[in-house]
Design a protein around this motif. Sequence first.
Motif, PDB file in Angstrom:
ATOM      1  N   ILE A 156       0.903  -1.180   0.086  1.00  0.00           N
ATOM      2  CA  ILE A 156      -0.025   0.011   0.050  1.00  0.00           C
ATOM      3  C   ILE A 156       0.576   1.372   0.063  1.00  0.00           C
ATOM      4  N   ALA A 157       0.534   2.154  -0.876  1.00  0.00           N
ATOM      5  CA  ALA A 157       1.186   3.416  -0.954  1.00  0.00           C
ATOM      6  C   ALA A 157       0.128   4.618  -0.799  1.00  0.00           C
ATOM      7  N   PRO A 158       0.559   6.043  -0.525  1.00  0.00           N
ATOM      8  CA  PRO A 158      -0.338   6.747  -0.410  1.00  0.00           C
ATOM      9  C   PRO A 158      -1.084   7.225  -1.636  1.00  0.00           C
ATOM     10  N   GLY A 159      -2.455   7.386  -1.442  1.00  0.00           N
ATOM     11  CA  GLY A 159      -3.302   7.797  -2.626  1.00  0.00           C
ATOM     12  C   GLY A 159      -3.418   6.579  -3.703  1.00  0.00           C
ATOM     13  N   MET A 160      -3.249   5.489  -3.071  1.00  0.00           N
ATOM     14  CA  MET A 160      -3.584   4.270  -3.934  1.00  0.00           C
ATOM     15  C   MET A 160      -4.969   3.956  -4.199  1.00  0.00           C
TER      16      MET A 160
ATOM     17  N   ARG B  48      -9.253   0.224   3.463  1.00  0.00           N
ATOM     18  CA  ARG B  48      -9.591   1.461   3.396  1.00  0.00           C
ATOM     19  C   ARG B  48      -9.009   2.374   2.301  1.00  0.00           C
ATOM     20  N   LEU B  49      -9.287   1.654   1.075  1.00  0.00           N
ATOM     21  CA  LEU B  49      -8.722   2.372  -0.260  1.00  0.00           C
ATOM     22  C   LEU B  49     -10.153   2.424  -1.153  1.00  0.00           C
TER      23      LEU B  49
ATOM     24  N   ARG C  75      -1.407   8.589  -9.576  1.00  0.00           N
ATOM     25  CA  ARG C  75      -1.844   7.754  -8.537  1.00  0.00           C
ATOM     26  C   ARG C  75      -1.375   6.447  -8.565  1.00  0.00           C
TER      27      ARG C  75
END
Length: 257
Positions: free
Chosen positions: A133-137, A169-170, A215
């Motif tokens: 998981i990466a920010p904004g994924m 939570r994506l 993204r």
Amino acid sequence: MVETDDKALRARMPDGLRRSLEAVLHTVFPPRCICCGEAVSSDFGLCGPCWREAHFITGCACDACGAPLPGTDGEVVLCDECLTAPRPWVRGRAAFLYAGTGRQLVLAFKYADRLDLVQPLGDMLARTAAPLIAPGMVVAPVPLHRLRLVKRMYNQSALLAQNTARRLRLPCLPDLFERKRATLSQEGLSRAAREANLAGAIRLRPKYAAKIRGRPLLIIDDVMTSGATLAACAEAALAAGASQVSVAVLARVAKDG
């Protein structure tokens, strides 16, 4: 309208009431192994024999395709195949090998209408995908052609992607990709034949391009063999402006040797 599931509802109950409710439910409906149906101690669990045959990938694995490798867990290593032919995605993970219990679960989910497996398999996949998981994924599944979707009635990869996205939570775009034409089954084809079979078959729907531009994207599938389908999706996403792509699958077909 706010969606809730049984687990969320029970989480809001007082502990005593929740334990009493679970005891009553387990008396009336004893938990069963999700693979063979034998009695187990908890919901969505595996019995001992099925667990031993599940072949979870928990140690050192290829950082690109998820195949198990000799080495120390935590090392960043690539298998020979991924070194020889680099993937269009940056990282990949698989929950278990496509063998034994894992294979039985995938086949039951995919072809036997075992929609009760969405939650336990989706939860396994969410745990497997968590390190990616990466920010904004954004999360998206590999697509089915509309004719196959009509025949099967559901896209198993889309159900897994939605459950995984919810657990992590994506945001999820279940129809981000489209199969423009029907393709032959990939089973039994060589890697070159798989790539030729998929040439030009998958595209990213233009209406979603702005939602992934700049993204990172996590692509979900049930099984990875050569990775040709995932590669076609990754290339379409990168061409549309995704900053990078990672992949997560339930099962990785074991390599010979």
